[in-house]
Design a protein around this motif. Sequence first.
Motif, PDB file in Angstrom:
ATOM      1  N   LEU A   5       0.834  -1.200   0.000  1.00 47.66           N
ATOM      2  CA  LEU A   5       0.000   0.000   0.000  1.00 47.66           C
ATOM      3  C   LEU A   5       0.872   1.255   0.000  1.00 47.66           C
ATOM      4  O   LEU A   5       0.631   2.199  -0.760  1.00 47.66           O
ATOM      5  N   LEU A   6       1.909   1.256   0.837  1.00 44.18           N
ATOM      6  CA  LEU A   6       2.828   2.396   0.920  1.00 44.18           C
ATOM      7  C   LEU A   6       3.614   2.546  -0.385  1.00 44.18           C
ATOM      8  O   LEU A   6       3.794   3.662  -0.888  1.00 44.18           O
ATOM      9  N   THR A  32     -18.260 -21.805   8.226  1.00 47.06           N
ATOM     10  CA  THR A  32     -19.410 -20.948   7.921  1.00 47.06           C
ATOM     11  C   THR A  32     -19.180 -20.179   6.619  1.00 47.06           C
ATOM     12  O   THR A  32     -18.031 -19.895   6.249  1.00 47.06           O
ATOM     13  N   PRO A  33     -20.265 -19.839   5.893  1.00 47.81           N
ATOM     14  CA  PRO A  33     -20.109 -19.013   4.685  1.00 47.81           C
ATOM     15  C   PRO A  33     -19.359 -17.713   4.980  1.00 47.81           C
ATOM     16  O   PRO A  33     -18.591 -17.233   4.150  1.00 47.81           O
ATOM     17  N   LEU A  34     -19.578 -17.141   6.163  1.00 55.85           N
ATOM     18  CA  LEU A  34     -18.877 -15.914   6.550  1.00 55.85           C
ATOM     19  C   LEU A  34     -17.372 -16.135   6.550  1.00 55.85           C
ATOM     20  O   LEU A  34     -16.610 -15.329   5.999  1.00 55.85           O
ATOM     21  N   GLN A  35     -16.925 -17.241   7.160  1.00 55.61           N
ATOM     22  CA  GLN A  35     -15.490 -17.531   7.225  1.00 55.61           C
ATOM     23  C   GLN A  35     -14.916 -17.872   5.855  1.00 55.61           C
ATOM     24  O   GLN A  35     -13.806 -17.452   5.509  1.00 55.61           O
ATOM     25  N   GLN A  36     -15.678 -18.616   5.061  1.00 54.73           N
ATOM     26  CA  GLN A  36     -15.207 -18.994   3.721  1.00 54.73           C
ATOM     27  C   GLN A  36     -14.958 -17.760   2.862  1.00 54.73           C
ATOM     28  O   GLN A  36     -13.926 -17.651   2.191  1.00 54.73           O
ATOM     29  N   LEU A  37     -15.919 -16.829   2.896  1.00 54.39           N
ATOM     30  CA  LEU A  37     -15.784 -15.625   2.082  1.00 54.39           C
ATOM     31  C   LEU A  37     -14.670 -14.718   2.608  1.00 54.39           C
ATOM     32  O   LEU A  37     -13.906 -14.147   1.825  1.00 54.39           O
ATOM     33  N   GLU A  38     -14.575 -14.605   3.926  1.00 55.22           N
ATOM     34  CA  GLU A  38     -13.547 -13.748   4.530  1.00 55.22           C
ATOM     35  C   GLU A  38     -12.152 -14.255   4.177  1.00 55.22           C
ATOM     36  O   GLU A  38     -11.283 -13.483   3.739  1.00 55.22           O
ATOM     37  N   HIS A  39     -11.922 -15.560   4.334  1.00 53.55           N
ATOM     38  CA  HIS A  39     -10.604 -16.139   4.040  1.00 53.55           C
ATOM     39  C   HIS A  39     -10.307 -16.142   2.549  1.00 53.55           C
ATOM     40  O   HIS A  39      -9.162 -15.957   2.132  1.00 53.55           O
ATOM     41  N   GLY A  40     -11.360 -16.342   1.738  1.00 56.55           N
ATOM     42  CA  GLY A  40     -11.150 -16.396   0.288  1.00 56.55           C
ATOM     43  C   GLY A  40     -10.851 -15.036  -0.322  1.00 56.55           C
ATOM     44  O   GLY A  40     -10.017 -14.920  -1.225  1.00 56.55           O
ATOM     45  N   LEU A  41     -11.518 -13.995   0.178  1.00 55.11           N
ATOM     46  CA  LEU A  41     -11.363 -12.661  -0.416  1.00 55.11           C
ATOM     47  C   LEU A  41     -10.187 -11.881   0.159  1.00 55.11           C
ATOM     48  O   LEU A  41      -9.650 -10.987  -0.501  1.00 55.11           O
ATOM     49  N   HIS A  42      -9.804 -12.177   1.408  1.00 58.32           N
ATOM     50  CA  HIS A  42      -8.799 -11.371   2.098  1.00 58.32           C
ATOM     51  C   HIS A  42      -7.513 -11.156   1.292  1.00 58.32           C
ATOM     52  O   HIS A  42      -7.071 -10.011   1.120  1.00 58.32           O
ATOM     53  N   PRO A  43      -6.855 -12.217   0.785  1.00 60.76           N
ATOM     54  CA  PRO A  43      -5.607 -11.977   0.041  1.00 60.76           C
ATOM     55  C   PRO A  43      -5.812 -11.161  -1.230  1.00 60.76           C
ATOM     56  O   PRO A  43      -4.963 -10.344  -1.594  1.00 60.76           O
ATOM     57  N   TRP A  44      -6.946 -11.351  -1.912  1.00 55.48           N
ATOM     58  CA  TRP A  44      -7.215 -10.580  -3.131  1.00 55.48           C
ATOM     59  C   TRP A  44      -7.398  -9.099  -2.806  1.00 55.48           C
ATOM     60  O   TRP A  44      -6.963  -8.224  -3.563  1.00 55.48           O
ATOM     61  N   VAL A  45      -8.036  -8.827  -1.680  1.00 56.53           N
ATOM     62  CA  VAL A  45      -8.304  -7.437  -1.291  1.00 56.53           C
ATOM     63  C   VAL A  45      -7.027  -6.734  -0.850  1.00 56.53           C
ATOM     64  O   VAL A  45      -6.708  -5.637  -1.333  1.00 56.53           O
ATOM     65  N   TYR A  84      -3.800  -7.591  -1.201  1.00 60.04           N
ATOM     66  CA  TYR A  84      -2.658  -7.586  -2.122  1.00 60.04           C
ATOM     67  C   TYR A  84      -3.010  -7.107  -3.522  1.00 60.04           C
ATOM     68  O   TYR A  84      -2.124  -6.941  -4.355  1.00 60.04           O
ATOM     69  N   GLY A  85      -4.283  -6.888  -3.780  1.00 59.28           N
ATOM     70  CA  GLY A  85      -4.688  -6.430  -5.100  1.00 59.28           C
ATOM     71  C   GLY A  85      -5.488  -5.147  -5.071  1.00 59.28           C
ATOM     72  O   GLY A  85      -5.073  -4.117  -5.614  1.00 59.28           O
ATOM     73  N   VAL A  86      -6.649  -5.183  -4.421  1.00 60.34           N
ATOM     74  CA  VAL A  86      -7.572  -4.044  -4.434  1.00 60.34           C
ATOM     75  C   VAL A  86      -6.972  -2.812  -3.759  1.00 60.34           C
ATOM     76  O   VAL A  86      -7.000  -1.710  -4.314  1.00 60.34           O
ATOM     77  N   LEU A  87      -6.414  -2.983  -2.558  1.00 59.33           N
ATOM     78  CA  LEU A  87      -5.911  -1.827  -1.810  1.00 59.33           C
ATOM     79  C   LEU A  87      -4.716  -1.143  -2.480  1.00 59.33           C
ATOM     80  O   LEU A  87      -4.703   0.092  -2.599  1.00 59.33           O
ATOM     81  N   PRO A  88      -3.689  -1.877  -2.931  1.00 56.84           N
ATOM     82  CA  PRO A  88      -2.603  -1.197  -3.651  1.00 56.84           C
ATOM     83  C   PRO A  88      -3.080  -0.484  -4.916  1.00 56.84           C
ATOM     84  O   PRO A  88      -2.614   0.607  -5.237  1.00 56.84           O
ATOM     85  N   LEU A  89      -4.046  -1.111  -5.623  1.00 63.09           N
ATOM     86  CA  LEU A  89      -4.586  -0.479  -6.824  1.00 63.09           C
ATOM     87  C   LEU A  89      -5.355   0.784  -6.470  1.00 63.09           C
ATOM     88  O   LEU A  89      -5.269   1.812  -7.172  1.00 63.09           O
ATOM     89  N   PHE A  90      -6.092   0.747  -5.360  1.00 61.15           N
ATOM     90  CA  PHE A  90      -6.811   1.928  -4.872  1.00 61.15           C
ATOM     91  C   PHE A  90      -5.830   3.061  -4.550  1.00 61.15           C
ATOM     92  O   PHE A  90      -6.064   4.220  -4.904  1.00 61.15           O
ATOM     93  N   ALA A  91      -4.730   2.729  -3.879  1.00 65.23           N
ATOM     94  CA  ALA A  91      -3.724   3.741  -3.541  1.00 65.23           C
ATOM     95  C   ALA A  91      -3.084   4.321  -4.798  1.00 65.23           C
ATOM     96  O   ALA A  91      -2.878   5.535  -4.905  1.00 65.23           O
ATOM     97  N   LEU A  92      -2.774   3.455  -5.753  1.00 65.82           N
ATOM     98  CA  LEU A  92      -2.135   3.904  -6.991  1.00 65.82           C
ATOM     99  C   LEU A  92      -3.050   4.858  -7.766  1.00 65.82           C
ATOM    100  O   LEU A  92      -2.578   5.828  -8.368  1.00 65.82           O
ATOM    101  N   ALA A  93      -4.363   4.610  -7.728  1.00 62.58           N
ATOM    102  CA  ALA A  93      -5.310   5.418  -8.491  1.00 62.58           C
ATOM    103  C   ALA A  93      -5.702   6.710  -7.790  1.00 62.58           C
ATOM    104  O   ALA A  93      -6.218   7.633  -8.434  1.00 62.58           O
ATOM    105  N   ASN A  94      -5.460   6.812  -6.473  1.00 62.25           N
ATOM    106  CA  ASN A  94      -5.974   7.961  -5.726  1.00 62.25           C
ATOM    107  C   ASN A  94      -4.906   8.851  -5.088  1.00 62.25           C
ATOM    108  O   ASN A  94      -5.212   9.975  -4.688  1.00 62.25           O
ATOM    109  N   ALA A  95      -3.683   8.356  -4.964  1.00 61.83           N
ATOM    110  CA  ALA A  95      -2.654   9.105  -4.223  1.00 61.83           C
ATOM    111  C   ALA A  95      -1.803  10.013  -5.111  1.00 61.83           C
ATOM    112  O   ALA A  95      -0.881  10.657  -4.621  1.00 61.83           O
ATOM    113  N   GLY A  96      -2.133  10.090  -6.378  1.00 61.75           N
ATOM    114  CA  GLY A  96      -1.322  10.880  -7.312  1.00 61.75           C
ATOM    115  C   GLY A  96      -1.629  12.371  -7.254  1.00 61.75           C
ATOM    116  O   GLY A  96      -2.237  12.934  -8.169  1.00 61.75           O
ATOM    117  N   LEU A  97      -1.211  13.038  -6.190  1.00 58.10           N
ATOM    118  CA  LEU A  97      -1.413  14.481  -6.037  1.00 58.10           C
ATOM    119  C   LEU A  97      -0.355  15.234  -6.844  1.00 58.10           C
ATOM    120  O   LEU A  97       0.843  15.050  -6.630  1.00 58.10           O
TER     121      LEU A  97
END
Length: 387
Positions: A42-43, A314-327, A329-342
């Motif tokens: 992210l940094l 539980t479905p809650l745990q399955q979704l949390e564990h399945g999505l966590h690495p994608w979010v 390592y993927g979504v958050l760095p991409l969000f920073a790259l698209a928004n931090a360009g001042l």
Amino acid sequence: MSEVSNEQLSRPEIPLVDDVFRPAYSFFQKFFKREASSSILLLAATIMALIWANSILAHTYQELWHTEVSFGFGKYRLIKSLHHWINDGLMTFFFFTVGLEIKRELLVGALASRKRALLPIVAAIGGMLVPGIIYFAFNHGGETAAGWGIPMATDIAFALGAIAIFGRRLPIGLRVFLTAFAIADDLGAVFVIALFYTKEIVWHYLLICIVLALGLAVANLLWIRWTVLYGLLGLGIWFSVLGSGIHPTVAGIIVAMLIPARAKYDTDQFVKKVDATMAAFKCGEQSCGYTILLNRDHLNAVHALGMACHDVETPLQQLEHGLHPWVVYGVLPLFALANAGLTLKGMNLTAVATHPLTVGITLGLFLGKPLGVSLFSYLAVKTGLAS
């Protein structure tokens, strides 16, 4: 075709190419297992965005994120810039994942009691009101007076990234409090934007959202554990919130709160099923080796174990564990790259630093935010409202 013995199967030759790539693989494996790794990415993405936006290729930064991307079916088209798809679309998965974590803590974790759950909510209210008041004190009567909502918000992606950097050095209770606070604060900011900054709310879309949310609640009560159904209803909720004029990431929190938190069967049933399945693995005196290739019963037993593990989670745990690495390592760095360009080119830093807008935002965030959080938390505990 010659017969393959168990002894041959149990001693497979390891290709030499594995030895070449094993050090690199080991490094990445360790890197992605570390809790703070996502914050490092992210940094790095933030620094990259700042450098890119102020380099000789600055025009490509703006052009890339303003590229229009459309999705459609028949005559219906949804056209948004790449920047909006990241902020309004991909970040919904981030809010959904964090919402799942908060729901788990509300049910069985550090926020399970009413008084504990109220603490981050009260803290978030203080963390919004005090910065807003400080900003307004410096900008009232001026053309920037309407910007009081800016210092009220906490950027949840960067806030949770900062928490992750400290990792296990923070007490678990503090980590949960800060996570819940960041969520409550961000939702409060979305509410402020919807109430004071949105020109028009399309109410029939909100009605559709309520109907779809009720559908999720009914599916949960009826013990329906079909993930596709929750996905389709969740997508419908996202479209309806988007159409209403409210920030669509709210859909992530709504859907997360309605995901089932109970498994198909309990742990006792799981243990019995596993014990019965393990009885199928009989190899006599010698080692089983790679019998999965030779023994159909062993293969079926492995599949049964896999299904048992899936059904007890539980479905809650399955979704949390399945999505966590994608979010993270993927979504958050991409969000920073698209928004931090001042862009800093041509900016008079002295004039900017002394402008009431800058002073109001800076003091609101650096002074008002911690002061409001601490003061309201202290008062909530002292009055017995929260613990």
